[in-house]
Design a protein around this motif. Sequence first.
Motif, PDB file in Angstrom:
ATOM      1  N   LYS A   1     -16.373  -3.642  -5.093  1.00 30.16           N
ATOM      2  CA  LYS A   1     -15.379  -2.717  -5.989  1.00 30.16           C
ATOM      3  C   LYS A   1     -15.047  -3.110  -7.491  1.00 30.16           C
ATOM      4  O   LYS A   1     -14.583  -2.287  -8.275  1.00 30.16           O
ATOM      5  N   ARG A   2     -14.996  -4.431  -7.784  1.00 26.41           N
ATOM      6  CA  ARG A   2     -14.786  -4.906  -9.140  1.00 26.41           C
ATOM      7  C   ARG A   2     -15.675  -4.663 -10.219  1.00 26.41           C
ATOM      8  O   ARG A   2     -16.994  -4.432  -9.975  1.00 26.41           O
TER       9      ARG A   2
ATOM     10  N   LYS B   1      -6.587   3.748  -5.372  1.00 19.95           N
ATOM     11  CA  LYS B   1      -5.775   2.445  -6.012  1.00 19.95           C
ATOM     12  C   LYS B   1      -4.702   2.411  -5.272  1.00 19.95           C
ATOM     13  O   LYS B   1      -3.829   1.570  -6.024  1.00 19.95           O
TER      14      LYS B   1
ATOM     15  N   VAL C   1      -2.635  -2.660  -3.390  1.00 20.55           N
ATOM     16  CA  VAL C   1      -2.524  -3.694  -4.343  1.00 20.55           C
ATOM     17  C   VAL C   1      -2.296  -5.112  -3.569  1.00 20.55           C
ATOM     18  O   VAL C   1      -1.551  -5.118  -2.814  1.00 20.55           O
TER      19      VAL C   1
ATOM     20  N   PHE D   1       2.697   6.543  -7.647  1.00 19.14           N
ATOM     21  CA  PHE D   1       1.468   7.499  -7.047  1.00 19.14           C
ATOM     22  C   PHE D   1       2.069   8.772  -6.588  1.00 19.14           C
ATOM     23  O   PHE D   1       1.275   9.276  -6.003  1.00 19.14           O
TER      24      PHE D   1
ATOM     25  N   PRO E   1     -11.408  -5.338 -13.404  1.00 22.77           N
ATOM     26  CA  PRO E   1     -10.760  -4.420 -12.614  1.00 22.77           C
ATOM     27  C   PRO E   1     -11.537  -3.623 -11.359  1.00 22.77           C
ATOM     28  O   PRO E   1     -12.496  -3.488 -11.479  1.00 22.77           O
ATOM     29  N   ASN E   2     -10.470  -3.090 -10.649  1.00 20.84           N
ATOM     30  CA  ASN E   2     -10.803  -2.329  -9.364  1.00 20.84           C
ATOM     31  C   ASN E   2     -11.383  -1.061  -9.634  1.00 20.84           C
ATOM     32  O   ASN E   2     -11.114  -0.315 -10.753  1.00 20.84           O
ATOM     33  N   THR E   3     -12.566  -0.549  -9.217  1.00 19.54           N
ATOM     34  CA  THR E   3     -13.293   0.677  -9.553  1.00 19.54           C
ATOM     35  C   THR E   3     -13.280   1.410  -8.325  1.00 19.54           C
ATOM     36  O   THR E   3     -13.123   0.980  -7.086  1.00 19.54           O
TER      37      THR E   3
ATOM     38  N   THR F   1       5.234  -4.329  -7.284  1.00 22.90           N
ATOM     39  CA  THR F   1       4.531  -3.266  -6.761  1.00 22.90           C
ATOM     40  C   THR F   1       5.167  -2.274  -5.923  1.00 22.90           C
ATOM     41  O   THR F   1       5.217  -1.014  -5.806  1.00 22.90           O
TER      42      THR F   1
ATOM     43  N   LYS G   1       0.745  -1.224   0.143  1.00 23.81           N
ATOM     44  CA  LYS G   1      -0.086   0.006  -0.115  1.00 23.81           C
ATOM     45  C   LYS G   1       0.786   1.256  -0.016  1.00 23.81           C
ATOM     46  O   LYS G   1       1.971   1.429   0.785  1.00 23.81           O
TER      47      LYS G   1
END
Length: 425
Positions: free
Chosen positions: A210-211, A148, A151, A171, A219-221, A162, A140
């Motif tokens: 979330k997906r 976002k 992960v 980020f 994907p995550n939204t 990541t 994170k």
Amino acid sequence: MKILVVGGGGREHTICWALSRSATVFCAPGNPGTHNIGTNLPISPSDHDAVVAAIRENQIDLTVIGPEAPLAEGLVDRLVAEGLHVFGPDAKAAQLESSKAFAKDIMVAAGVATAAGEQFTDAKEAIDYIATHPEPLVVKASGLAAGKGAVVCPDRETAKTTAREMLAGKFGSAGDLILVEECLQGEELSVIALTDGEEVMLLPSSQDHKRLGEGDTGPNTGGMGAYAPVSIAGPELLDQALNDVMKPVLAKMAEMGTPYRGILYAGLMIDAKGKPWVLEFNCRIGDPEAQVVLPVLDTDLTDHLWRIASGENWTPDDLRYASSRAAVTTVLASPGYPAAPVKGAAITIPEELPPDSLLFHAGTSLDADGVLRTSGGRVLCATGLGVDVTEALARSQSLAEAVDFEGKVFRRDIAWREVARAGAA
Ligand code: AMP
Ligand code: GLY
């Protein structure tokens, strides 16, 4: 009472709708949905001078902040310094969301159950840690990363990549500090509370989706739908959320000189034994959780927010607010969401909504000819109410079908866990 709601998404439309039952609402900047129930002020929440000027000009009694960014940017601090009434935590307290490292330190100090892990600013140290810890792992970014920044990495290689990417600036400065933690298993639950820093009132529990795709795939939204209440959140679990999570964190915040006032949102993982573990805190109502939690409240939200913000003798009418109704919201998204939403499509909405149906605007705008068009990834939220989640879902789905724009994307399986539980009962 005149209330200014800061923000302009589906959550803010819902907050305005809830407050408009007993107050006159203004929204900055708002959207076409808030325009229908109040006055939109074309002001950026980041322009604190303009917000203060608008509050004075419109003789606003109370300001309610919707999204996290203005909280982290210190809008509450500024309004308090101006002698104005505002609902939301100040920037230091909002670190509970804007710094995952801060939140983790508070949780550990308060003895709140949360994933074990470490914090890193150095990629090599992070990678050495990852190499000696079991898969899967969660990496994170500590700072705000538009949802976002967390992960879930199925294996160590993904976790290493990541971690490296985040520390290299994926980020921006939000990833200068990262957390690597164990991956908790179970069912997620959102518990959102109102608090004046001491007393806590839990709003009905909810669950986000979330997906992008049905069956929680893709994907995550920002969230494709939500429902409330969640039946796994029985009195015992809610008591744990209240007494083992919310209260100790608030006490620790006060002790550290950062007392917390506003909405406290705990993102929980409920393990196989029914114990809640904290994944994250947010310092605002969730979006789209707001679209289901606020419609099932039949207490006067205006009164609660005013009392908390003004320091006036607030007492929760119920520590665990029990709703007699259920709500489901289905998010209608633009094609291409979340990677590259296609915007600008004309939207058609039925002239009269069916009973127990609410349509909240998120990414919509009115063009010069007065045509309502899509202007964001998440466009509208179709909320249905009912005696139970099954009934609410049917209303939410038929509203989602009835609203139209080219390429509209939505999930037909919101609340599937609850529907399965109801079927098994
Ligand atoms: P956060 O931004 O911390 O809320 O995380 C976003 C999402 O990542 C959560 O809603 C979970 O689905 C997932 N997540 C975060 N931390 C963990 C964890 N320690 N174990 C499992 N899933 C996690
Ligand atoms: N729906 C999750 C959030 O607002 O953070």
